[in-house]
Design a protein around this motif. Structure first.
Motif, PDB file in Angstrom:
ATOM      1  N   LYS A   1       0.858  -1.184   0.000  1.00  0.00           N
ATOM      2  CA  LYS A   1       0.000   0.000   0.000  1.00  0.00           C
ATOM      3  C   LYS A   1       0.892   1.231   0.000  1.00  0.00           C
ATOM      4  O   LYS A   1       1.853   1.320   0.776  1.00  0.00           O
ATOM      5  CB  LYS A   1      -0.918  -0.004   1.225  1.00  0.00           C
ATOM      6  CG  LYS A   1      -2.021   1.043   1.172  1.00  0.00           C
ATOM      7  CD  LYS A   1      -3.014   0.846   2.301  1.00  0.00           C
ATOM      8  CE  LYS A   1      -4.228   1.734   2.098  1.00  0.00           C
ATOM      9  NZ  LYS A   1      -5.207   1.576   3.193  1.00  0.00           N
ATOM     10  N   ASN A   2       0.558   2.170  -0.887  1.00  0.00           N
ATOM     11  CA  ASN A   2       1.434   3.301  -1.131  1.00  0.00           C
ATOM     12  C   ASN A   2       0.594   4.563  -1.266  1.00  0.00           C
ATOM     13  O   ASN A   2      -0.479   4.547  -1.871  1.00  0.00           O
ATOM     14  CB  ASN A   2       2.236   3.039  -2.418  1.00  0.00           C
ATOM     15  CG  ASN A   2       3.269   4.079  -2.703  1.00  0.00           C
ATOM     16  OD1 ASN A   2       2.956   5.255  -2.901  1.00  0.00           O
ATOM     17  ND2 ASN A   2       4.524   3.671  -2.730  1.00  0.00           N
ATOM     18  N   LEU A   3       1.096   5.650  -0.702  1.00  0.00           N
ATOM     19  CA  LEU A   3       0.362   6.913  -0.735  1.00  0.00           C
ATOM     20  C   LEU A   3       0.049   7.361  -2.154  1.00  0.00           C
ATOM     21  O   LEU A   3      -0.947   8.043  -2.398  1.00  0.00           O
ATOM     22  CB  LEU A   3       1.201   7.992  -0.028  1.00  0.00           C
ATOM     23  CG  LEU A   3       0.518   9.307   0.326  1.00  0.00           C
ATOM     24  CD1 LEU A   3      -0.590   9.095   1.337  1.00  0.00           C
ATOM     25  CD2 LEU A   3       1.528  10.302   0.875  1.00  0.00           C
ATOM     26  N   TYR A   4       0.882   6.979  -3.129  1.00  0.00           N
ATOM     27  CA  TYR A   4       0.727   7.459  -4.496  1.00  0.00           C
ATOM     28  C   TYR A   4       0.232   6.393  -5.466  1.00  0.00           C
ATOM     29  O   TYR A   4       0.231   6.613  -6.680  1.00  0.00           O
ATOM     30  CB  TYR A   4       2.052   8.041  -4.983  1.00  0.00           C
ATOM     31  CG  TYR A   4       2.525   9.194  -4.118  1.00  0.00           C
ATOM     32  CD1 TYR A   4       1.719  10.313  -3.928  1.00  0.00           C
ATOM     33  CD2 TYR A   4       3.754   9.149  -3.467  1.00  0.00           C
ATOM     34  CE1 TYR A   4       2.131  11.366  -3.131  1.00  0.00           C
ATOM     35  CE2 TYR A   4       4.178  10.207  -2.671  1.00  0.00           C
ATOM     36  CZ  TYR A   4       3.362  11.309  -2.499  1.00  0.00           C
ATOM     37  OH  TYR A   4       3.765  12.353  -1.700  1.00  0.00           O
TER      38      TYR A   4
ATOM     39  N   GLY B   1      -1.058  -2.525  12.634  1.00  0.00           N
ATOM     40  CA  GLY B   1      -2.353  -1.981  12.232  1.00  0.00           C
ATOM     41  C   GLY B   1      -2.307  -0.592  11.647  1.00  0.00           C
ATOM     42  O   GLY B   1      -3.361   0.035  11.437  1.00  0.00           O
ATOM     43  N   GLU B   2      -1.140  -0.067  11.321  1.00  0.00           N
ATOM     44  CA  GLU B   2      -1.041   1.290  10.794  1.00  0.00           C
ATOM     45  C   GLU B   2      -1.614   1.385   9.379  1.00  0.00           C
ATOM     46  O   GLU B   2      -1.686   0.394   8.663  1.00  0.00           O
ATOM     47  CB  GLU B   2       0.413   1.786  10.789  1.00  0.00           C
ATOM     48  CG  GLU B   2       1.356   0.994   9.915  1.00  0.00           C
ATOM     49  CD  GLU B   2       2.087  -0.098  10.664  1.00  0.00           C
ATOM     50  OE1 GLU B   2       3.260  -0.356  10.354  1.00  0.00           O
ATOM     51  OE2 GLU B   2       1.474  -0.724  11.566  1.00  0.00           O
ATOM     52  N   ASP B   3      -2.006   2.601   9.010  1.00  0.00           N
ATOM     53  CA  ASP B   3      -2.568   2.867   7.691  1.00  0.00           C
ATOM     54  C   ASP B   3      -1.965   4.168   7.169  1.00  0.00           C
ATOM     55  O   ASP B   3      -1.322   4.924   7.914  1.00  0.00           O
ATOM     56  CB  ASP B   3      -4.092   2.963   7.778  1.00  0.00           C
ATOM     57  CG  ASP B   3      -4.784   2.808   6.434  1.00  0.00           C
ATOM     58  OD1 ASP B   3      -4.084   2.587   5.418  1.00  0.00           O
ATOM     59  OD2 ASP B   3      -6.022   2.916   6.377  1.00  0.00           O
ATOM     60  N   LEU B   4      -2.195   4.447   5.897  1.00  0.00           N
ATOM     61  CA  LEU B   4      -1.694   5.671   5.287  1.00  0.00           C
ATOM     62  C   LEU B   4      -2.214   6.898   6.024  1.00  0.00           C
ATOM     63  O   LEU B   4      -3.391   6.969   6.389  1.00  0.00           O
ATOM     64  CB  LEU B   4      -2.096   5.744   3.813  1.00  0.00           C
ATOM     65  CG  LEU B   4      -1.574   4.633   2.903  1.00  0.00           C
ATOM     66  CD1 LEU B   4      -2.049   4.857   1.474  1.00  0.00           C
ATOM     67  CD2 LEU B   4      -0.058   4.519   2.956  1.00  0.00           C
ATOM     68  N   THR B   5      -1.365   7.863   6.211  1.00  0.00           N
ATOM     69  CA  THR B   5      -1.544   9.153   6.899  1.00  0.00           C
ATOM     70  C   THR B   5      -1.765   9.024   8.394  1.00  0.00           C
ATOM     71  O   THR B   5      -2.008  10.038   9.056  1.00  0.00           O
ATOM     72  CB  THR B   5      -2.648  10.052   6.266  1.00  0.00           C
ATOM     73  OG1 THR B   5      -3.926   9.570   6.586  1.00  0.00           O
ATOM     74  CG2 THR B   5      -2.446  10.199   4.770  1.00  0.00           C
TER      75      THR B   5
END
Length: 306
Positions: free
Chosen positions: A27-30, A265-269
């Motif tokens: 999973k990537n911010l862009y 459990g972290e996610d983008l932003t």
């Protein structure tokens, strides 16, 4: 950690696989979709008409996507399966809307008023931009990118499995890693998409009016000139068309990352602190699982959108 996959068929029935041999989740911010490759012991008998897959870690849905490829093979009496999948938001790259000016448009109207795309949700955001200009062959995601930039100067991203956001999460979770938590640490520079010079004509086709040179790029001995058509998206300030593209070309140019055992459990932003990084928003979450265990790479970007 408990890891399983659910495989759904086009008649809404589903299969569950719990003997996961290995998996890779990215999973990537862009990147406007999550990506999954999973290998498993195939304990079910009928895999015809499968069409979607869900990855669940400790009862949390991490990935829900279309099946790009699905292979079942048997060797020495053991049947195994391999699935490659992209999240449903990848459909935003594969659908186009009619070219032209779209007036008074918001994220809500852009994603609700065109196609009923399965499982794709979005933040409730009715902030309205006067217009966006949809060019020939541009995707729905291109429209989301433009809208996010014009409204907030931001870049859109995918929250959870398939939720489109153009603003940060309202309640980000903070994660902090000590040196003893970290199994690997790295810094990645990516210069492959950097552009040194942009040139755009005025509305009458005359060049030399709108130009931009990125001195940070040329300092790295990179010379890449791009000529673009007059961009009607920024009629109110044509130079913004070049500034926008310059920022796009520099996204993900510098990444600091760590790897650790498990998945928190972290996610983008969400935000993270490690080493010299103090409370920056998360830009990548990559998880790998194998007989050796589960390991996560979490990273932050340093660019014009981070």
């Amino acid at each position: 950690m408990n890891v399983k996959i659910q495989i759904k068929k086009n008649d809404s029935s589903s299969l569950e696989e719990i003997e996961i041999l290995s998996f890779s989740f990215k999973k990537n911010l862009y990147t406007p979709y999550t990506m999954l490759t999973a290998n498993f012991i195939a304990n079910n008998s009928d895999y015809l008409s499968v069409c979607e897959i869900i990855l669940i870690i400790d009862n949390k849905t991490i990935h829900h996507g279309l099946i790009d490829s699905f292979e079942i093979s048997e060797k020495n009496g053991v049947k195994t399966g391999k699935i490659v999948s992209r999240g449903f938001t990848s459909l935003l790259l594969q659908n186009q809307i009619e070219p032209g000016i779209k007036n008074n448009i918001s994220l809500n109207s852009l994603l609700d008023n065109y196609y009923p795309l399965n499982y794709i949700t979005h933040e409730d955001n009715s902030n309205t931009e006067n217009y966006i200009y949809v060019q020939n062959r541009s995707s729905m995601w291109d429209g989301v990118v433009t809208l996010a930039y014009k409204l907030f100067g931001s870049y859109p991203f995918i929250e959870s499995a398939n939720c489109v956001r153009i603003t940060p999460k309202p309640e980000p979770v903070h994660f902090s890693f000590s040196d003893s938590d970290i199994t690997a640490y790295g810094i990645l520079n990516d210069f492959s998409n950097l552009i040194s010079n942009f040139d755009m004509p005025d509305i009458e086709g005359n060049y030399g009016i709108y130009t931009l040179e990125n001195s940070d790029v040329t300092a790295n001995k990179i010379i890449r000139h791009k000529y673009i058509d007059f961009d009607r998206e920024f009629l109110y300030d044509p130079q913004q068309a070049l500034i926008f593209r310059n920022k796009i070309s520099g996204k993900a140019k510098l990444c600091y990352y760590i790897e650790y055992s498990g998945y928190n459990g972290e996610d983008l932003t969400d935000s993270v602190s490690f080493k010299s990084i103090d409370t920056k928003k998360i830009g990548i979450v990559n998880i790998k699982g194998s007989p050796k265990g589960i390991f996560t790479r979490t990273g932050v970007y340093s660019d014009d959108f981070s």
